[in-house]
Design a protein around this motif. Structure first.
Motif, PDB file in Angstrom:
ATOM      1  N   MET A   1       0.843  -1.196   0.000  1.00 52.18           N
ATOM      2  CA  MET A   1       0.000   0.000   0.000  1.00 52.18           C
ATOM      3  C   MET A   1       0.881   1.250   0.000  1.00 52.18           C
ATOM      4  N   PHE A   2       0.339   2.350  -0.497  1.00 50.46           N
ATOM      5  CA  PHE A   2       1.090   3.602  -0.529  1.00 50.46           C
ATOM      6  C   PHE A   2       1.263   4.158   0.887  1.00 50.46           C
ATOM      7  N   ASP A   3       2.358   4.894   1.081  1.00 49.48           N
ATOM      8  CA  ASP A   3       2.602   5.532   2.372  1.00 49.48           C
ATOM      9  C   ASP A   3       1.992   6.925   2.439  1.00 49.48           C
ATOM     10  N   LYS A   4       2.084   7.669   1.322  1.00 47.70           N
ATOM     11  CA  LYS A   4       1.620   9.052   1.323  1.00 47.70           C
ATOM     12  C   LYS A   4       1.121   9.428  -0.067  1.00 47.70           C
ATOM     13  N   ILE A   5      -0.103   9.921  -0.138  1.00 48.93           N
ATOM     14  CA  ILE A   5      -0.712  10.290  -1.421  1.00 48.93           C
ATOM     15  C   ILE A   5      -0.858  11.800  -1.516  1.00 48.93           C
ATOM     16  N   LEU A   6      -0.382  12.354  -2.615  1.00 49.51           N
ATOM     17  CA  LEU A   6      -0.615  13.763  -2.923  1.00 49.51           C
ATOM     18  C   LEU A   6      -1.901  13.870  -3.731  1.00 49.51           C
ATOM     19  N   ILE A   7      -2.817  14.714  -3.285  1.00 52.37           N
ATOM     20  CA  ILE A   7      -4.113  14.882  -3.949  1.00 52.37           C
ATOM     21  C   ILE A   7      -4.012  16.073  -4.896  1.00 52.37           C
ATOM     22  N   ALA A   8      -3.935  15.792  -6.181  1.00 47.00           N
ATOM     23  CA  ALA A   8      -3.702  16.834  -7.188  1.00 47.00           C
ATOM     24  C   ALA A   8      -5.023  17.413  -7.682  1.00 47.00           C
ATOM     25  N   ASN A   9      -5.800  17.955  -6.746  1.00 44.87           N
ATOM     26  CA  ASN A   9      -7.094  18.510  -7.105  1.00 44.87           C
ATOM     27  C   ASN A   9      -7.569  19.430  -5.991  1.00 44.87           C
ATOM     28  N   ARG A  10      -8.805  19.858  -6.083  1.00 42.72           N
ATOM     29  CA  ARG A  10      -9.366  20.806  -5.122  1.00 42.72           C
ATOM     30  C   ARG A  10     -10.848  20.474  -4.876  1.00 42.72           C
ATOM     31  N   GLY A  11     -11.489  21.251  -4.008  1.00 42.04           N
ATOM     32  CA  GLY A  11     -12.932  21.139  -3.838  1.00 42.04           C
ATOM     33  C   GLY A  11     -13.390  19.825  -3.263  1.00 42.04           C
ATOM     34  N   GLU A  12     -14.637  19.457  -3.615  1.00 40.94           N
ATOM     35  CA  GLU A  12     -15.254  18.286  -2.995  1.00 40.94           C
ATOM     36  C   GLU A  12     -14.538  16.992  -3.350  1.00 40.94           C
ATOM     37  N   ILE A  13     -13.966  16.886  -4.545  1.00 39.72           N
ATOM     38  CA  ILE A  13     -13.305  15.625  -4.916  1.00 39.72           C
ATOM     39  C   ILE A  13     -12.002  15.462  -4.137  1.00 39.72           C
ATOM     40  N   ALA A  14     -11.305  16.569  -3.849  1.00 40.69           N
ATOM     41  CA  ALA A  14     -10.089  16.483  -3.041  1.00 40.69           C
ATOM     42  C   ALA A  14     -10.428  15.999  -1.633  1.00 40.69           C
ATOM     43  N   LEU A  15     -11.523  16.504  -1.082  1.00 44.00           N
ATOM     44  CA  LEU A  15     -11.965  16.079   0.244  1.00 44.00           C
ATOM     45  C   LEU A  15     -12.414  14.623   0.226  1.00 44.00           C
ATOM     46  N   ARG A  16     -13.062  14.224  -0.848  1.00 49.87           N
ATOM     47  CA  ARG A  16     -13.526  12.838  -0.996  1.00 49.87           C
ATOM     48  C   ARG A  16     -12.334  11.878  -1.013  1.00 49.87           C
ATOM     49  N   ILE A  17     -11.287  12.224  -1.742  1.00 46.52           N
ATOM     50  CA  ILE A  17     -10.083  11.387  -1.815  1.00 46.52           C
ATOM     51  C   ILE A  17      -9.399  11.338  -0.452  1.00 46.52           C
ATOM     52  N   LEU A  18      -9.330  12.492   0.219  1.00 46.45           N
ATOM     53  CA  LEU A  18      -8.702  12.561   1.534  1.00 46.45           C
ATOM     54  C   LEU A  18      -9.389  11.613   2.520  1.00 46.45           C
ATOM     55  N   ARG A  19     -10.712  11.568   2.473  1.00 43.70           N
ATOM     56  CA  ARG A  19     -11.455  10.683   3.381  1.00 43.70           C
ATOM     57  C   ARG A  19     -11.127   9.217   3.127  1.00 43.70           C
ATOM     58  N   ALA A  20     -11.033   8.844   1.848  1.00 42.11           N
ATOM     59  CA  ALA A  20     -10.698   7.457   1.513  1.00 42.11           C
ATOM     60  C   ALA A  20      -9.291   7.113   2.002  1.00 42.11           C
ATOM     61  N   CYS A  21      -8.364   8.055   1.837  1.00 42.91           N
ATOM     62  CA  CYS A  21      -6.990   7.834   2.300  1.00 42.91           C
ATOM     63  C   CYS A  21      -6.951   7.614   3.812  1.00 42.91           C
ATOM     64  N   LYS A  22      -7.693   8.426   4.540  1.00 43.64           N
ATOM     65  CA  LYS A  22      -7.710   8.300   6.002  1.00 43.64           C
ATOM     66  C   LYS A  22      -8.256   6.937   6.431  1.00 43.64           C
ATOM     67  N   GLU A  23      -9.263   6.443   5.717  1.00 44.23           N
ATOM     68  CA  GLU A  23      -9.844   5.151   6.065  1.00 44.23           C
ATOM     69  C   GLU A  23      -8.893   4.002   5.741  1.00 44.23           C
ATOM     70  N   LEU A  24      -7.922   4.258   4.857  1.00 47.14           N
ATOM     71  CA  LEU A  24      -6.908   3.262   4.533  1.00 47.14           C
ATOM     72  C   LEU A  24      -5.636   3.451   5.355  1.00 47.14           C
ATOM     73  N   GLY A  25      -5.617   4.493   6.197  1.00 49.62           N
ATOM     74  CA  GLY A  25      -4.440   4.746   7.019  1.00 49.62           C
ATOM     75  C   GLY A  25      -3.279   5.347   6.250  1.00 49.62           C
ATOM     76  N   ILE A  26      -3.584   6.057   5.151  1.00 53.79           N
ATOM     77  CA  ILE A  26      -2.548   6.646   4.306  1.00 53.79           C
ATOM     78  C   ILE A  26      -2.421   8.133   4.594  1.00 53.79           C
ATOM     79  N   SER A  27      -1.190   8.621   4.744  1.00 58.81           N
ATOM     80  CA  SER A  27      -0.956  10.050   4.954  1.00 58.81           C
ATOM     81  C   SER A  27      -1.309  10.822   3.695  1.00 58.81           C
ATOM     82  N   THR A  28      -1.751  12.084   3.865  1.00 60.51           N
ATOM     83  CA  THR A  28      -2.213  12.879   2.726  1.00 60.51           C
ATOM     84  C   THR A  28      -1.468  14.203   2.608  1.00 60.51           C
ATOM     85  N   VAL A  29      -1.307  14.621   1.359  1.00 59.75           N
ATOM     86  CA  VAL A  29      -0.743  15.928   1.046  1.00 59.75           C
ATOM     87  C   VAL A  29      -1.758  16.681   0.196  1.00 59.75           C
ATOM     88  N   ALA A  30      -2.186  17.835   0.671  1.00 54.32           N
ATOM     89  CA  ALA A  30      -3.084  18.695  -0.108  1.00 54.32           C
ATOM     90  C   ALA A  30      -2.238  19.743  -0.822  1.00 54.32           C
TER      91      ALA A  30
END
Length: 449
Positions: A1-30
């Protein structure tokens, strides 16, 4: 699994991706432009990096800035969301060249399906039914006229590299064709840098139906049913629902299995959506989107499958979450795209949200990154949020949607909420008796009154 995901977007889809990452235990970069410094996903991410000024070309489309953000933070994967660089094959390749994972399909599949002419040829080869039309690009000469006569008027002139309704014109008669070709080519050149256009049969009152697919990149693929996206304005989707009111289980299984088989042959990886026009019991391929769709929550609500989470898992080498015979369609779901626009003129209405109250209750979901006091910037799309509801039946779903729309409050800016409150009470919508031209005809009638 990935250690850290950079979310290359904004708005509701960026937040949606962030939530999925958190549920997988993956660190996020906005990442964010200067205009989005106070955005919700920036506040909630583990780390954030400013990548430029408000204009998209200088920030969210700035590949060197995104690469720098990955290097600074140590991200090992990038999720592009939808829009921006999500269907940019070269971006996917560049990430690979820098030992970064692109959470999406292979670059070759993005490139293949991004060219509408090649996508149509590929669909035909894979056994997917297509709209009658030209085999390739046409020019404003007798050749185009001959093809149009063979197809039969009216015909649709479409940009080969296009989408979102740009570079798309209808020619109802032979006299209309020359102007339609020239206008569509000019629009295509301006919007996409490619003036190539092709011809398709223009269907009179079709439905817009799309099939959600999920592939593992190793020859495994399943379909997750359909979404009906026929309520559109200027070729932009406004209201999506699933299952479609006009398909039965037999038709769903037939087209779904055809599409899944095609994706197995392609060895497609991740999520994708194959879009069709549907008229008189026949499906006609129009395009494939090689990314997560705005309307993906509809499928999530009726299947119980988290599509964004599965995107990430599969990109990291995981297996499909289930087999085809384990996919069960449960109840009905509808999504309304609430935009910061005047509900009559559809003029954008950026500004500060003075009051915000999202609806709640059983079967009600809001995918939005706004909050009370948030300022919607004028530089990007006008989406305030997506209201998604689910019910055991379409009737229950419509009643729940009516209640949720009446509860929702967004003050300080104009929104399209009044439009949806009217639509959910329209007899044709209640009966599911509409097509891709219905909404524009309805809006024209409202203005006339």
């Amino acid at each position: 699994m990935f250690d850290k995901i950079l979310i290359a977007n904004r708005g509701e889809i960026a937040l949606r991706i962030l939530r999925a990452c958190k549920e997988l235990g993956i660190s996020t970069v906005a990442v964010h432009s200067t205009a989005d410094a106070d955005a919700m996903h920036v506040r909630l991410a583990d780390e954030s990096v400013c990548i430029g000024p408000p204009q998209s070309k200088d920030s969210y489309l700035n590949i060197p800035a995104l690469l720098a953000a990955c290097e600074i933070t140590g991200a090992d994967a990038v999720h592009p969301g939808y829009g921006f660089l999500s269907e940019n094959a070269r971006f996917a390749e560049i990430l690979g060249e820098h030992n970064l994972h692109f959470i999406g399909p292979k670059a070759e599949h993005i490139r293949l399906m991004g060219d509408k002419i090649e996508a149509k040829k590929t669909a035909k080869r894979l056994g997917i039914p297509v709209v009658p039309g030209s085999d390739g690009a046409v020019t404003p000469d007798q050749d185009a006229m001959a093809i149009a006569k063979e197809i039969g008027f009216p015909v649709l002139v479409k940009a080969a590299a296009g989408g979102g309704g740009r570079g798309m014109k209808v020619a109802h008669t032979e006299a209309d064709l020359q102007l339609a070709l020239t206008t569509a080519a000019n629009e295509a050149k301006s919007a996409f840098g490619d003036a190539s256009v092709y011809l398709e049969k223009y269907l009179q009152k079709p439905r817009h139906i799309e099939i959600q697919v999920l592939g593992d990149g190793r020859g495994g693929a399943i379909h997750l049913g359909e979404r009906d996206c026929s309520l559109q304005r200027r070729h932009q989707k406004v209201w999506e629902e699933g299952p479609s009111p006009v398909l039965d289980a037999t038709a769903r299984a037939k087209i779904g299995n055809t599409v899944a088989k095609a994706m197995q042959e392609l060895k497609y990886i991740g999520v994708g959506t194959i879009e069709f026009l549907y008229e008189d019991g026949e499906f006609y391929f129009i395009e494939m989107n090689t990314r997560i769709q705005v309307e993906h929550p509809v499928t999530e609500m009726i299947t119980g499958i988290d599509l964004v989470l599965e995107q990430i898992r599969i990109a990291a080498g995981g297996d499909l979450p289930m087999t085809q015979d384990q996919v069960v369609i449960n109840g009905h779901s509808i999504e309304c795209r609430v935009n910061a626009e005047n509900p009559v003129s559809f003029r954008p209405s950026p500004g500060k949200i003075q009051q915000y109250h999202p609806p709640g209750g059983l079967g009600v979901r809001i995918d939005s990154a706004v909050y009370q006091g948030y300022v919607i910037p004028p530089y990007y799309d006008s989406l305030v949020g997506k209201l998604i509801v689910h019910g055991k039946s379409r009737v229950e779903c419509l009643m729940r949607l009516r209640r949720a729309l009446d509860e929702m409050v967004v003050d300080g800016i104009e929104t399209t909420l009044p439009l949806f409150r009217a639509l959910v009470r329209e007899p044709a919508i209640i009966d599911g008796d509409y097509h891709i031209h219905w909404l524009e005809q309805y809006l024209a009638g409202q203005k006339a009154d």
